[in-house]
Structures are given as C-alpha cells and as structure tokens.
Design an enzyme around this catalytic site. Sequence first.
Site, mmCIF file in Angstrom:
data_model
loop_
_atom_site.group_PDB
_atom_site.id
_atom_site.type_symbol
_atom_site.label_atom_id
_atom_site.label_comp_id
_atom_site.label_asym_id
_atom_site.label_seq_id
_atom_site.Cartn_x
_atom_site.Cartn_y
_atom_site.Cartn_z
ATOM 1 N N HIS A 109 -3.882 54.723 17.915
ATOM 2 C CA HIS A 109 -2.746 53.853 17.673
ATOM 3 C C HIS A 109 -1.468 54.662 17.176
ATOM 4 C CE1 HIS A 109 -3.775 49.930 19.306
ATOM 5 N NE2 HIS A 109 -5.069 50.290 18.987
ATOM 6 N N LYS A 145 9.104 43.174 12.213
ATOM 7 C CA LYS A 145 7.914 43.917 12.402
ATOM 8 C C LYS A 145 7.611 44.667 11.093
ATOM 9 C CE LYS A 145 10.203 46.443 15.430
ATOM 10 N NZ LYS A 145 9.410 46.830 16.703
ATOM 11 N N ARG A 146 6.763 45.064 11.026
ATOM 12 C CA ARG A 146 6.050 45.855 9.717
ATOM 13 C C ARG A 146 7.519 46.702 9.362
ATOM 14 N NH1 ARG A 146 3.223 50.912 9.014
ATOM 15 N NH2 ARG A 146 2.666 50.678 11.503
ATOM 16 N N THR A 174 4.360 45.948 20.792
ATOM 17 C CA THR A 174 4.138 44.931 21.614
ATOM 18 C C THR A 174 5.277 43.735 21.400
ATOM 19 O OG1 THR A 174 2.633 43.799 20.050
ATOM 20 C CG2 THR A 174 1.745 45.285 21.870
ATOM 21 N N LYS A 193 7.076 41.157 23.879
ATOM 22 C CA LYS A 193 7.296 39.557 23.717
ATOM 23 C C LYS A 193 8.877 39.073 23.947
ATOM 24 C CE LYS A 193 3.443 40.210 20.620
ATOM 25 N NZ LYS A 193 3.143 40.497 19.373
#
Length: 840
Positions: free
Chosen positions: A389, A580-581, A688, A692
């Site tokens: 990843h 997001k992070r 991802t 979305k």
Amino acid sequence: MTSPMPPLRSGQINDAGILVTTIASSPTAPLSPPPQTTGSPTPTPLAEAILDTLVHRIGKDAQAARPHDWLAATILTIRNDIIERWMTSTKAAHAAGAKRVYYLSLEFLIGRLLRDAIANLDRTGEVTEALASLGVELAALEEIEPDAALGNGGLGRLAACFMESLASLDLPAYGYGIRYVNGMFRQRIDDGWQVELPENWLSHGNPWEFERRESAYFIGFGGEVVGHEDGSIHWKPAEALEALAVDTPVVGWRGKRVNTLRLWTARAFDPIRLDAFNAGDHIGALAGQARAESLVRVLYPSDSSAAGQELRLRQEYFFSSASIQDIVRRHVQYFGDIRTLAEKAAIQLNDTHPAVSVAELMRLLTDHHDLGFEEAWGITKATFGYTNHTLLPEALESWPLPLFERLLPRHMQIVYAINAKLLREARAVAGMDDRAIAAISLIDEGGERRVRMANLAFAGAHSVNGVAALHTDLMKQTVFADFHRLYPTRINNKTNGITPRRWLQECNPGLTALIREAIGDGFLDDLTRLTDLRPFAGDAGFRERFMAVKRSNKVALAAHLRESMGLRVDPDALFDVQIKRIHEYKRQLLNIVETVALYDQIRSHPERDWTPRVKLFAGKAASSYHNAKLIIKLANDVARRVNADPSVGGLLRIAFVPNYNVSLAEKIVPAADLSEQISTAGMEASGTGNMKFALNGALTIGTLDGANVEIRDHVGADDIVIFGMTADEVADRRASGYEPRSVIEGSPELRQAVNAISSGVFSPDDHGRYAGLMDGLYAHDWFMVAADFDAYASAQREIDRRWADKDGWAASAIRNVAGVGWFSSDRTIAEYARDIWGVM
C-alpha cells in the site's frame, strides 16, 4: 436541594469532555411514548418482535425505554435474521468443501453497522415502518450507534469494503484483526490543536459481536529455542498469553451470504496473582493482565520510543499468530491433511503489518506438523498473497534485529533460513550483484541491522499486488525493482474499489433514487451499469434534479456544521473538501497555503467576481507526528482569521471538522462539490476517497497520482482537473537539484502567503509558531508544495470558471457519477478471487 442541570445545547462540552453534536434526543433521555390516538399505526410483526426484545433482552418497557435501549433492541432483533443467514452460509461452505479467503489486516474501519445491515438485507423500509409504529425514528437511532474504533484511514476502510464485497459476491471469507478497546483516538480540537482522547466505543458493550471461547490460542514471546537429538525444534517462550476470538457478522448485498470478521482480544492465563495480591502488591498482582490488555488497547501506539516499537511488534505478532493458528486448525479439522492447505485456504496480507505470518506459518508447518523446510516453504508461498500500500520508505516496516530476536527467537531463525535460500537463489538464478543482493535481503545491513517486513512478505507470497496501475508500475521500478527482476511474474495490479452500498445507496439515498428513476435498478447489482447515466448529462431537467439533490445534501451538512461547530456556511457556495489522514505527502499544507493566497487576493481585489467557497478539512494526525499536528493548528488558525474577517464578505469560509470517521464521511461526501486529491505524484498508492467523491457527483482536482490516473481515464480528461508534476517529473526534479527558494521567490502569490504564515499573521499569540514549517519549504520542500503551487492555484481558478457555468458543472458532475462504476470493490474482489485466490 440542587437544581437540575439544564440540557446541553449542540456545540457545548459535557462533563465527560465530549462535544455535543446533535440536537436530537440524547441516548439517556426517554423518547416520547408511542402515541395512543385512534389514528396511531398498528404495530407490525417486526415492531412486536422489537418490543419483545426490549422487554426480555433489555429489561425495559416502551414507556421507560431510552434511545440507546431502542437501538439495542432493534439491533438484537435484526441480528436474529443475520444469525440464521450466517449459519446457513457457514454450513454451505463446509458442505461444499469450499476454499476460503482469509484477509489479515491491522485495521477494519467498518463504521456503524445497523444501517449497513438492514440495507443489505433489503429491510430498510420494513424497519422504518416498524419503529415508526412504536413512535421511534430509525434515523435517530442510527445517529447514536457508535463507530467501531477499529481503524484510522484508507487501509482500514478498504478492508471493510473488501469484507462486504466478499460476502456480496458469495465468497466464503474471514477477516482477521484486533478488537481495539480504544482504537486510535478520539480527536478533539482545543484552541486549534489536536487533542487525543480515548475512543470508548465499547463502554456499553457491542451487540454485534459474539465471543468464541472455543477459539482461543496460546501466544508466546521471548524465551529460547531448544533443539532435540531427533532433529526437532521446540520454542519455549518465557511469556505467554491467550488470544480469544470475538466474531462480528458481515452481511453481503441482498443478504446472500454472511461472512465473519474475527477480531482477537487478549487475556492473561492468570489474570491475578493471588500470592502477590495477598502480600500487599495489589497493582503488581494485575501486571500480567495489564500487559495482555495493552496489546488490544490502542491502534498504532507511538513507536517513537523503544517501548512503543516493542508494543507494535507484539501487537502484530499477537494477531498474526492467533489468525494463522486458527486457519491451520480449521483446515486440519475439516480437511485433515496440512499439505493441502494452499488448495483450501488463500491468505491475503493487507500491507506489511501481518507479514510475520509468513514466519509463523513456517513455524507451525515445520515444528508442529513435522514438514521439511522445502515442503513447508512451498506450501507457504502458495498460500499467501501480499498487498503493498505504500512506496514511502518509512511506511515499509522494519524492526531492529535485537528486538525481533528477543521477542521471537524461533521466527528469527526461520527468517535467516528463508533469507539464505532467497539470496542463494538470487545469486545463482539471476546473477545479481552485491547491491541487488543487499536490496532483496530480509536483513537490512545498512547501519542498525533490521528485519524488513515488506521483503519477508514479498518472498513468502506467490502474488504481490499494487492497488493502482501507477502504484504497481512504480513498485516494479523502485522499492521492489530487484525482487521484480528475480520474480518477474509475481507483481500484479489490483486497483482499489469502494462498496457502492455504503458509499452511494446508504449515504446518498436522494441520488440513488434519482439514478433508479433514470436508468432502472441494474446498477444496484452491477455498478458498471452507471455508464447508462452518461446521456442524461445533456438533459436539462435531469441536471436540475441532480443539482437539487446535491443542494439538499449540502443543506444537511451545513446544518450539521452549525449544530456541531457553531459555523454557518452557505449551501449555495462551492463546497471544496479535503478529508483524509493528515500527512505531509497528502499536502493539506498546499491547500492551506493556496487558501491564504486566495484570501489575500479576495481582500486585494474585491471588484473581481469571486466564487464563494466553503473549504472543509478533516482528518487525524498521528500523535507523534509534529508537522502534521502543526498543519491542523495552521488550518484552524487560518479559519479563525478568515471566518471573522468581514472584508471577504462571506466569499470564503473554512472549517476543520474534528474527529473524522466513517459516519462523518457519510455526511460530507454526498455534499462535496470539489474533491481535493492533491498528493505529491508518486506517493499515494491509490486513494479511495477520490472514488467516493466522484461516485457522489464531485469533480476532482488532483495530481496524476494513485488511482487519479485511472479515474481520469474512466470519467474523461475534460471532467477532472489535473495539475502539477507527474511522478517521473518529481523524481527528475529531485535528482537534478531542486531549489525551492528560487521557486518561492519567483511566485508573488506564494511568497506573500508563505511570508504571512511565517511572520505570524495567523498566529498573533505566537509569531514564530509556523516559522519552522515555512522554513522547511524554503530549505528542501521534499513534498513539492512550492513546486506545484502555481499549477495548483491556476487549477483552482479553472474550477472557479467551471463553477460559474452551472449547466456545464452539473453535466460534468453527472459524467463523473456515470464514469466511476468500474471502481466498485466488487470488481476489485472479483479480480483478486480470479487471479490470486483461485476461488472464482
């Protein structure tokens, strides 16, 4: 006698330090009793079942029940249907002798489960009607269900999507992870700073889970390895604890299959030492249990200390060992011969966290099942697949060799044996030189000797996949270039996907209904059928209804922001979202610096026709990641200044929304107009969130990074706004001696924004707060914030121009929805099943 405390309003902090985020009834306040008028609806059979559960399982009657009682009664009632399907699915797999998929992941960000379960069972209308007949609103119950604190970011959400798709595609599967008591943390923002608090999602139990006492396994650490005269080897751990299984059912679409998410909790074999307790050492007597519980307390404990590193390695071995033991036990129980393991089990490692499973399976096969090393190695490689990843070196886990050997002495021996075989093969078969040998070795000899977990996972798997086409190509060229030379057919691509059930049907029912009206129900079972929607981009009436749905979602989000944060935003403004992070490579800093530049331009040129914008940020920074936490503070400082400045006339509003989780994303994603996917090219594996947002009708502004490349190909280059350097250009610029200072000095807008931040314009209480952060841009700018700034600012002005063309924007948004059906996790899982696992 003291007066009762007045009820807290939304936006206030309660005694537990929790921000009140809704004006709905609290879980402890009684709901109004069901109306008793003549026109009251007659309770349905399901309503009667819920009432029966309320009385006999919860111990409450309808008059005394609180919202949390109704929630539990509803879940337990619906659960009965799920259990029946779960048992049927398990029995059918056993009867068929089916091969099972085992998905090992340190995270499963499953979110709330009630809405997901009833939607997949196609019972939403039935449950809504039943509760309404009892005077209860389903939506209100859904809001008080806690999010399961089992993950943090895209890795965990992907695992959750994959588990749902495995069940939806009727594939027998288990997910394996850790049952975290406190998760990563609950984020609170105090004066703009991130504060980490325990996430107490299990404080009142979890009605979805089932403890499996019969599935408990011995987990050892430390000790010594003893060899016997017959050649057998025995590991004698110095410390041991027990892993206990806790199962959660995962319901597939239309309820065709229910699979199992098996999470491990830990307990000491002797929870209390009575001798120590009776001797007066009341704390020390509980040390064993506390040590065991520490393994399942927190996701990603900080590894900035030696103790933190040890705890992380213990966690990873704990859940890997329990999972592999469970898989081996099940196989032997149902199929007898351990040699057929690869024929009946496919184990997928989700990133490097469970990579020690390779050594653990080898240990079980050689030490417990008496297989020779060569035979065990063949079975191991045939059984495992590994998903990479990240290309970031710091995210490719490695452990100090002394730590690894002290905690796992037998596994260290196995790693050395695997490495010897690997390096001999590399030298003999591929003729690799010393540099290549050093690169593929499982032991990093550069400086402190470390065990490389990514290399172990690669060596021990028959398949190694990336998660986007660009990412997979870069794997072959960079981190695994020498492995790719040795095993040229092992690396393959499986572009990520998202489950359309949660990320369209459940979170955006208005858009789902509109699509059904336009093209029918086929897309509900096959998301690629969304391509049928593309012609509707030219239909003025459909565009109008599409944008009405979007505006309704924005109104709902605006209400949430007002209730939870006291922030008022205009739903007719462009909602520009980056959630997001928080990490420097994801470049929230680029977004903030450009926002500062925009703020300055709006004030300097009020005569221009500016696009009203609402800039939304959300995400958590790792507790030890200083710069990421500073970026959160900067976002909040900029928001405080801009939102209070009347000179911008409401043209720019900024919010950092605290405690980002699945449920918050389900509110934000359907309301977004613009999706920020602006990572430094070559650093995002896939993403991802980009999928979305596009599925819900947002346009993407982004670099050619991760899956953005494939999204552009599917939606069309005209319906995505791409800017900045490519991955190759980033690499070339770094190699050629990039000088960010000259770039900053050559860009007036960038220079002015950086100087304003650095000088303390946005931090009047501490003028030097951001000097170091901005100096980093001048000194090295590894993430190319300055290098891409002008291109990003230009792309944002292109967004302004597109937004001004309302029909054009609506048509582009519709084409985004129509073009991203390929990014369903059903498609991704079908590819895994066919190409890697051999189960389709």
